[in-house]
Design a protein around this motif. Structure first.
Motif, PDB file in Angstrom:
ATOM      1  N   LYS A   1       1.260  80.450 -13.698  1.00 44.76           N
ATOM      2  CA  LYS A   1       2.228  79.740 -12.861  1.00 44.76           C
ATOM      3  C   LYS A   1       1.731  79.647 -11.428  1.00 44.76           C
TER       4      LYS A   1
ATOM      5  N   LYS B   1      -4.340  71.044 -12.009  1.00 44.07           N
ATOM      6  CA  LYS B   1      -3.914  71.589 -13.301  1.00 44.07           C
ATOM      7  C   LYS B   1      -5.086  71.857 -14.230  1.00 44.07           C
TER       8      LYS B   1
ATOM      9  N   TYR C   1       3.443  76.846 -28.047  1.00 41.59           N
ATOM     10  CA  TYR C   1       3.731  76.729 -26.616  1.00 41.59           C
ATOM     11  C   TYR C   1       4.211  75.329 -26.265  1.00 41.59           C
ATOM     12  N   GLU C   2       3.564  74.317 -26.847  1.00 40.90           N
ATOM     13  CA  GLU C   2       3.933  72.937 -26.509  1.00 40.90           C
ATOM     14  C   GLU C   2       5.268  72.540 -27.141  1.00 40.90           C
ATOM     15  N   ARG C   3       5.557  73.113 -28.309  1.00 41.32           N
ATOM     16  CA  ARG C   3       6.816  72.790 -28.986  1.00 41.32           C
ATOM     17  C   ARG C   3       8.004  73.490 -28.327  1.00 41.32           C
TER      18      ARG C   3
ATOM     19  N   GLY D   1       7.858  75.488 -25.427  1.00 43.81           N
ATOM     20  CA  GLY D   1       7.767  75.624 -23.990  1.00 43.81           C
ATOM     21  C   GLY D   1       7.569  77.068 -23.550  1.00 43.81           C
TER      22      GLY D   1
ATOM     23  N   ARG E   1      10.640  75.427 -16.940  1.00 40.91           N
ATOM     24  CA  ARG E   1       9.650  75.227 -17.993  1.00 40.91           C
ATOM     25  C   ARG E   1       8.296  74.869 -17.377  1.00 40.91           C
ATOM     26  N   TYR E   2       7.230  75.469 -17.951  1.00 43.21           N
ATOM     27  CA  TYR E   2       5.881  75.190 -17.487  1.00 43.21           C
ATOM     28  C   TYR E   2       5.023  74.700 -18.650  1.00 43.21           C
ATOM     29  N   ASN E   3       4.248  73.665 -18.395  1.00 44.97           N
ATOM     30  CA  ASN E   3       3.301  73.137 -19.372  1.00 44.97           C
ATOM     31  C   ASN E   3       1.899  73.333 -18.816  1.00 44.97           C
TER      32      ASN E   3
ATOM     33  N   ASN F   1      -2.363  74.020 -18.867  1.00 41.67           N
ATOM     34  CA  ASN F   1      -3.540  73.366 -19.420  1.00 41.67           C
ATOM     35  C   ASN F   1      -4.144  74.273 -20.492  1.00 41.67           C
ATOM     36  N   TYR F   2      -3.807  74.013 -21.751  1.00 42.33           N
ATOM     37  CA  TYR F   2      -4.267  74.859 -22.854  1.00 42.33           C
ATOM     38  C   TYR F   2      -5.638  74.397 -23.344  1.00 42.33           C
TER      39      TYR F   2
ATOM     40  N   ASN G   1       9.777  83.333 -25.419  1.00 45.43           N
ATOM     41  CA  ASN G   1       9.008  82.440 -24.535  1.00 45.43           C
ATOM     42  C   ASN G   1       9.585  82.353 -23.127  1.00 45.43           C
TER      43      ASN G   1
END
Length: 305
Positions: free
Chosen positions: A20, A28, A43-45, A47, A54-56, A58-59, A135
């Motif tokens: 974060k 990013k 994680y993408e489903r 969050g 909520r954070y998305n 860079n996986y 999560n």
């Protein structure tokens, strides 16, 4: 060298807090969170949430080949370390600097056997009161990273590079003169706090006040002090006071990792704490009755997991 890219492996409480902060201060794509395909899909489903937002991130897959990271930070549990080392191989290059935020006193040497100790800096994460449930992460105090070579009377090039990077993104840190001493101090704290809070099914508040849990915690910590004197680290009562003051500033409703693991029926890092204390006690002929008791209590509680 200037640090521009950071890779994080392990998206627990520390990993989320670090990702974060770094993602909020760097492009990013320059902050990589290393995870396998199934974890990325989860994680993408679902969050990842931190203090309600909520954070998305860079996986990046472990097998993805890209330019090595300038800084690699391990944030996994100890029993996940070997797999994490394998998953991080493509992130490590000739000039990568590595920090390990794991509990205990041995992860740097374990990682260094694979990637080279010349890439490692010793590291302790302290002062955070994060609680992660599934999560969702909440915290009041971010704490700081303490890092450096074993001795930091004069800063090495690696230490200076990381300090300049942390300064540039306003990331809290400290470079202790004696990192071995700080590592053992944090180990002492974890041995007392993690196990006591877990065994008494309480929170930080339960050991910030006088009573049996606090007495057990301090007794367990004093056994680590006795061991430290045998191995030449020489913790003393002033170190106990320092770490009790750190503990006093944590959110009373927060819980350490072992208590959080038990809340979701996950095996704990007990071997890393009292398991290590008991083994060192046998080796140096130092009695460790409190840690013996805590060890067996934790194992008893884990039987139902």
């Amino acid at each position: 060298m200037t640090i521009k890219t950071v890779s994080i492996i392990g998206l627990g409480a520390l990993g989320i807090m670090f990702a974060k902060h770094f993602s909020g201060n760097l492009p990013k794509n320059d902050v990589r969170v290393i995870a396998n395909q199934s974890r990325i899909q989860k994680y993408e489903r679902n969050g990842i949430f931190c203090n309600g937002e909520r954070y998305n991130f860079n996986y990046v897959l472990p097998e993805s080949k890209q330019k090595p990271a300038d800084l690699l930070i391990f944030c996994v549990k100890f029993n996940q370390l070997q797999q994490a080392i394998e998953d991080a191989r493509h992130q490590v290059g000739e000039h990568t600097i590595i920090l390990s935020a794991l509990n205990g006193i041995s992860s740097e040497e374990i990682i260094g056997k694979t990637f080279g100790m010349e890439k490692m800096l010793y590291c302790v994460a302290q002062g955070m009161d994060a609680v992660k449930i599934e999560n969702k992460l909440t915290y009041r105090n971010m704490g700081m990273i303490c890092f450096g070579e074993k001795e930091n009377t004069v800063w090495s090039e690696k230490v200076t590079i990381v300090a300049e990077f942390f300064n540039s993104i306003d990331f809290p840190y400290e470079v202790p003169i004696n990192m071995n001493h700080r590592l053992w101090g944090k180990f002492m704290l974890n041995t007392g706090v993690n196990q006591t809070v877990a065994v008494f099914s309480t929170n930080y508040g339960g050991i910030q006040v006088e009573g049996e849990p606090r007495n057990v915690m301090i007794a367990a910590m004093r056994e680590v002090i006795a061991l430290s004197c045998k191995v030449g680290i020489n913790l003393d009562e002033s170190d106990l006071t320092y770490w009790l003051n750190v503990l006093a500033n944590l959110n009373p409703l927060g819980m350490p990792s072992m208590r959080q693991d038990m809340a979701v029926n996950t095996k704990t890092e007990v071997e890393l704490f009292s398991g290590t204390v008991i083994e060192l006690g046998r080796q140096y002929h130092v009695p460790t009755p409190i840690n013996d008791w805590l060890y067996h209590k934790v194992l008893e509680m884990e039987k139902d997991f």
